[in-house]
Write a protein that holds these residues in place. Structure first.
Motif, PDB file in Angstrom:
ATOM      1  N   GLU A  53       0.866  -1.124  -0.116  1.00  0.00           N
ATOM      2  CA  GLU A  53      -0.284   0.009  -0.060  1.00  0.00           C
ATOM      3  C   GLU A  53       0.952   1.309   0.048  1.00  0.00           C
ATOM      4  OE1 GLU A  53      -2.443  -0.620   3.373  1.00  0.00           O
ATOM      5  OE2 GLU A  53      -3.329  -2.507   2.437  1.00  0.00           O
ATOM      6  N   LEU A  54       2.085   1.351  -0.506  1.00  0.00           N
ATOM      7  CA  LEU A  54       2.702   2.343  -0.408  1.00  0.00           C
ATOM      8  C   LEU A  54       2.320   3.519  -1.219  1.00  0.00           C
ATOM      9  CD1 LEU A  54       5.836   3.704  -0.068  1.00  0.00           C
ATOM     10  CD2 LEU A  54       6.189   3.033  -2.588  1.00  0.00           C
ATOM     11  N   ALA A  55       1.734   3.398  -2.344  1.00  0.00           N
ATOM     12  CA  ALA A  55       1.025   4.454  -3.174  1.00  0.00           C
ATOM     13  C   ALA A  55      -0.057   5.045  -2.306  1.00  0.00           C
ATOM     14  CB  ALA A  55       0.229   3.831  -4.348  1.00  0.00           C
ATOM     15  N   ALA A  56      -0.588   4.317  -1.194  1.00  0.00           N
ATOM     16  CA  ALA A  56      -1.635   5.267  -0.325  1.00  0.00           C
ATOM     17  C   ALA A  56      -0.841   5.867   0.978  1.00  0.00           C
ATOM     18  CB  ALA A  56      -2.586   4.399   0.184  1.00  0.00           C
ATOM     19  N   ILE A  57       0.369   5.811   0.865  1.00  0.00           N
ATOM     20  CA  ILE A  57       1.055   6.686   2.065  1.00  0.00           C
ATOM     21  C   ILE A  57       1.526   7.914   1.666  1.00  0.00           C
ATOM     22  CG2 ILE A  57       3.048   6.672   3.344  1.00  0.00           C
ATOM     23  CD1 ILE A  57       3.290   3.645   3.325  1.00  0.00           C
ATOM     24  N   THR A  58       0.851   8.955   2.604  1.00  0.00           N
ATOM     25  CA  THR A  58       1.385  10.302   2.139  1.00  0.00           C
ATOM     26  C   THR A  58       2.043  10.729   3.518  1.00  0.00           C
ATOM     27  OG1 THR A  58      -0.445  11.371   3.278  1.00  0.00           O
ATOM     28  CG2 THR A  58      -0.663  10.759   1.064  1.00  0.00           C
ATOM     29  N   ALA A  59       2.680  11.973   3.459  1.00  0.00           N
ATOM     30  CA  ALA A  59       3.466  12.420   4.665  1.00  0.00           C
ATOM     31  C   ALA A  59       2.542  12.903   5.916  1.00  0.00           C
ATOM     32  CB  ALA A  59       4.158  13.693   4.040  1.00  0.00           C
ATOM     33  N   ARG A  60       1.132  12.571   5.596  1.00  0.00           N
ATOM     34  CA  ARG A  60       0.202  12.793   6.663  1.00  0.00           C
ATOM     35  C   ARG A  60       0.163  11.561   7.762  1.00  0.00           C
ATOM     36  NH1 ARG A  60      -0.972  14.882   2.188  1.00  0.00           N
ATOM     37  NH2 ARG A  60      -1.759  17.153   1.979  1.00  0.00           N
ATOM     38  N   PHE A  61       0.441  10.476   7.340  1.00  0.00           N
ATOM     39  CA  PHE A  61       0.583   9.278   8.267  1.00  0.00           C
ATOM     40  C   PHE A  61       1.606   9.603   9.358  1.00  0.00           C
ATOM     41  CE2 PHE A  61      -1.343   7.542   4.554  1.00  0.00           C
ATOM     42  CZ  PHE A  61      -2.508   6.948   5.091  1.00  0.00           C
ATOM     43  N   GLY A  62       1.539   8.971  10.452  1.00  0.00           N
ATOM     44  CA  GLY A  62       2.683   9.059  11.140  1.00  0.00           C
ATOM     45  C   GLY A  62       2.640  10.119  12.219  1.00  0.00           C
ATOM     46  N   GLU A  63       2.542   9.937  13.563  1.00  0.00           N
ATOM     47  CA  GLU A  63       2.498  11.146  14.380  1.00  0.00           C
ATOM     48  C   GLU A  63       3.884  11.698  14.613  1.00  0.00           C
ATOM     49  OE1 GLU A  63       1.104   9.761  18.319  1.00  0.00           O
ATOM     50  OE2 GLU A  63       1.741  11.587  19.413  1.00  0.00           O
TER      51      GLU A  63
ATOM     52  N   THR B 193       9.087  -1.404  -6.126  1.00  0.00           N
ATOM     53  CA  THR B 193       8.299  -2.042  -5.127  1.00  0.00           C
ATOM     54  C   THR B 193       7.405  -2.826  -5.480  1.00  0.00           C
ATOM     55  OG1 THR B 193       6.885  -1.016  -3.243  1.00  0.00           O
ATOM     56  CG2 THR B 193       6.600   0.058  -5.568  1.00  0.00           C
ATOM     57  N   VAL B 194       6.415  -3.369  -4.470  1.00  0.00           N
ATOM     58  CA  VAL B 194       5.345  -4.213  -5.046  1.00  0.00           C
ATOM     59  C   VAL B 194       4.003  -3.909  -4.592  1.00  0.00           C
ATOM     60  CG1 VAL B 194       4.609  -6.520  -4.575  1.00  0.00           C
ATOM     61  CG2 VAL B 194       7.207  -6.252  -4.686  1.00  0.00           C
ATOM     62  N   ASN B 195       3.197  -3.699  -5.574  1.00  0.00           N
ATOM     63  CA  ASN B 195       1.829  -3.229  -5.071  1.00  0.00           C
ATOM     64  C   ASN B 195       0.888  -4.162  -4.538  1.00  0.00           C
ATOM     65  OD1 ASN B 195       0.886  -4.757  -7.186  1.00  0.00           O
ATOM     66  ND2 ASN B 195       0.748  -3.193  -8.629  1.00  0.00           N
ATOM     67  N   SER B 196      -0.266  -3.725  -4.195  1.00  0.00           N
ATOM     68  CA  SER B 196      -1.290  -4.799  -3.477  1.00  0.00           C
ATOM     69  C   SER B 196      -1.669  -5.824  -4.230  1.00  0.00           C
ATOM     70  CB  SER B 196      -2.546  -3.829  -3.031  1.00  0.00           C
ATOM     71  OG  SER B 196      -3.058  -3.221  -4.376  1.00  0.00           O
ATOM     72  N   GLU B 197      -1.286  -6.009  -5.708  1.00  0.00           N
ATOM     73  CA  GLU B 197      -1.757  -7.054  -6.496  1.00  0.00           C
ATOM     74  C   GLU B 197      -0.562  -7.934  -6.538  1.00  0.00           C
ATOM     75  OE1 GLU B 197      -4.712  -7.020  -7.637  1.00  0.00           O
ATOM     76  OE2 GLU B 197      -4.905  -5.155  -6.673  1.00  0.00           O
ATOM     77  N   GLY B 198       0.663  -7.670  -5.691  1.00  0.00           N
ATOM     78  CA  GLY B 198       1.944  -8.320  -5.687  1.00  0.00           C
ATOM     79  C   GLY B 198       2.532  -8.255  -6.976  1.00  0.00           C
ATOM     80  N   GLU B 199       2.400  -7.096  -7.809  1.00  0.00           N
ATOM     81  CA  GLU B 199       3.093  -6.906  -9.112  1.00  0.00           C
ATOM     82  C   GLU B 199       4.201  -6.019  -8.888  1.00  0.00           C
ATOM     83  OE1 GLU B 199      -0.885  -7.364 -11.961  1.00  0.00           O
ATOM     84  OE2 GLU B 199      -0.315  -5.236 -10.943  1.00  0.00           O
ATOM     85  N   LEU B 200       5.422  -5.936  -9.630  1.00  0.00           N
ATOM     86  CA  LEU B 200       6.506  -5.255  -9.333  1.00  0.00           C
ATOM     87  C   LEU B 200       5.968  -3.834 -10.071  1.00  0.00           C
ATOM     88  CD1 LEU B 200       9.630  -4.919  -8.960  1.00  0.00           C
ATOM     89  CD2 LEU B 200       9.767  -5.333 -11.448  1.00  0.00           C
ATOM     90  N   GLU B 201       6.339  -2.779  -9.362  1.00  0.00           N
ATOM     91  CA  GLU B 201       6.105  -1.305  -9.926  1.00  0.00           C
ATOM     92  C   GLU B 201       7.127  -0.601  -9.696  1.00  0.00           C
ATOM     93  OE1 GLU B 201       2.444   1.118  -8.082  1.00  0.00           O
ATOM     94  OE2 GLU B 201       1.841  -0.449  -8.984  1.00  0.00           O
ATOM     95  N   TRP B 202       7.294   0.484 -10.318  1.00  0.00           N
ATOM     96  CA  TRP B 202       8.375   1.426 -10.313  1.00  0.00           C
ATOM     97  C   TRP B 202       7.722   2.624  -9.461  1.00  0.00           C
ATOM     98  CZ3 TRP B 202      13.689   0.535 -11.333  1.00  0.00           C
ATOM     99  CH2 TRP B 202      13.797  -0.633 -11.951  1.00  0.00           C
ATOM    100  N   VAL B 203       8.529   3.147  -8.554  1.00  0.00           N
ATOM    101  CA  VAL B 203       8.055   4.482  -7.814  1.00  0.00           C
ATOM    102  C   VAL B 203       9.276   5.458  -7.271  1.00  0.00           C
ATOM    103  CG1 VAL B 203       5.884   3.133  -6.984  1.00  0.00           C
ATOM    104  CG2 VAL B 203       8.177   3.138  -5.542  1.00  0.00           C
ATOM    105  N   ASN B 204       8.750   6.548  -6.962  1.00  0.00           N
ATOM    106  CA  ASN B 204       9.759   7.419  -6.683  1.00  0.00           C
ATOM    107  C   ASN B 204      10.337   6.872  -4.928  1.00  0.00           C
ATOM    108  OD1 ASN B 204       9.820  10.720  -5.232  1.00  0.00           O
ATOM    109  ND2 ASN B 204      11.019   9.917  -7.094  1.00  0.00           N
ATOM    110  N   PRO B 205      11.468   6.993  -4.885  1.00  0.00           N
ATOM    111  CA  PRO B 205      12.111   6.391  -3.675  1.00  0.00           C
ATOM    112  C   PRO B 205      11.403   7.378  -2.490  1.00  0.00           C
ATOM    113  CG  PRO B 205      13.991   6.736  -5.183  1.00  0.00           C
ATOM    114  CD  PRO B 205      12.859   7.272  -5.869  1.00  0.00           C
TER     115      PRO B 205
END
Length: 228
Positions: free
Chosen positions: A166-176, A193-205
């Motif tokens: 669920e990396l794609a759903a993480i924004t900087a708003r998470f976390g106290e 990275t690996v998305n929720s379907e288990g597939e390889l995906e390219w994302v910003n570090p």
DNA sequence: TGATGATCATTA
DNA sequence: TAATGATCATCA
């Protein structure tokens, strides 16, 4: 002070060196170290941190280990305003996006990096020329029970989401106290990275960052600073 | 004005 | 490419 000191032998020596820098200006250090002071930090964002590394005898290099490997101590400069409050979040380490297994917090890269940190506050008001900014009193810190709990809670939640793709759903708003944000030269830099379907995906570090209110609380806990 | 998302330089 | 050192620039 020697022009470029060797690594300190122990934590006491490191702290003493850092305390000796307190009150001095960045321009003074630059002279001692025979470095030029950039006009501004726009194209020299890591300059202050690297200046302190040299002044304290850290081995340069961009290795994934503490600045003082023998001592297990990480050096962090902390840009603060006139009231001593941090102006920016603090980068800690890269967030693992691909080979994420549910490991123990204690063994995480993040926990190990934060186990012992030498915080060096540095004046960072926009109106103050770089060379005139003063170095503050350093603090050799380890998380207390409360801080460790907060860090662990955020780390576990964020890591869990990455584990679930669920990396794609993480924004900087998470976390106290801890957040995950992009960490790259620009948005075209990609890592796997690996998305929720288990597939390889390219994302910003991404990287883990400490929120300013957390680092500010650390300073206030050790120094008698205004709460505001 | 503060926080988020984007970006800069350098080394291995 | 990925790690280090971070701050910049924009917008709510």
């Amino acid at each position: 002070m020697p022009q470029r000191p060797p690594p300190p032998h122990d934590a006491t020596e490191l702290l003493a060196r850092a305390e000796a820098l307190a009150g001095h200006r960045l321009g003074d250090l630059a002279v001692w170290l025979d470095l030029d002071v950039p006009a501004d930090l726009r194209r020299h964002k890591g300059w202050v941190g690297q200046l302190l590394e040299l002044a304290l005898g850290a081995e340069s290099g961009s290795l994934a280990e503490p600045d003082f490997p023998q001592l297990g101590i990480e050096l962090k400069s902390l840009p603060v305003d006139a009231q001593g409050r941090p102006r920016e979040s603090t980068y800690v380490c890269t967030a693992p996006l691909e080979a994420v297994t549910r490991g123990a917090w204690e063994e995480s890269w993040l926990a190990r990096k934060l186990a012992r940190v030498l915080w060096v506050p540095v004046e960072a008001e926009a109106a103050l020329p770089l060379a005139e900014r003063r170095i503050g009193t350093p603090l050799l810190w380890s998380p207390d029970a409360e801080e460790a709990t907060l860090l662990r809670r955020d780390w576990e939640e964020l890591t869990e989401r990455i584990c679930h793709g669920e990396l794609a759903a993480i924004t900087a708003r998470f976390g106290e106290v801890l957040q995950i944000r992009p960490k790259a030269a620009h948005s075209r830099v990609l890592t796997r990275t690996v998305n929720s379907e288990g597939e390889l995906e390219w994302v910003n570090p991404r990287g883990f960052y400490l929120r300013p209110h957390f680092t500010g609380a650390i300073l206030r806990r050790h120094f008698d600073l205004p709460t505001a």
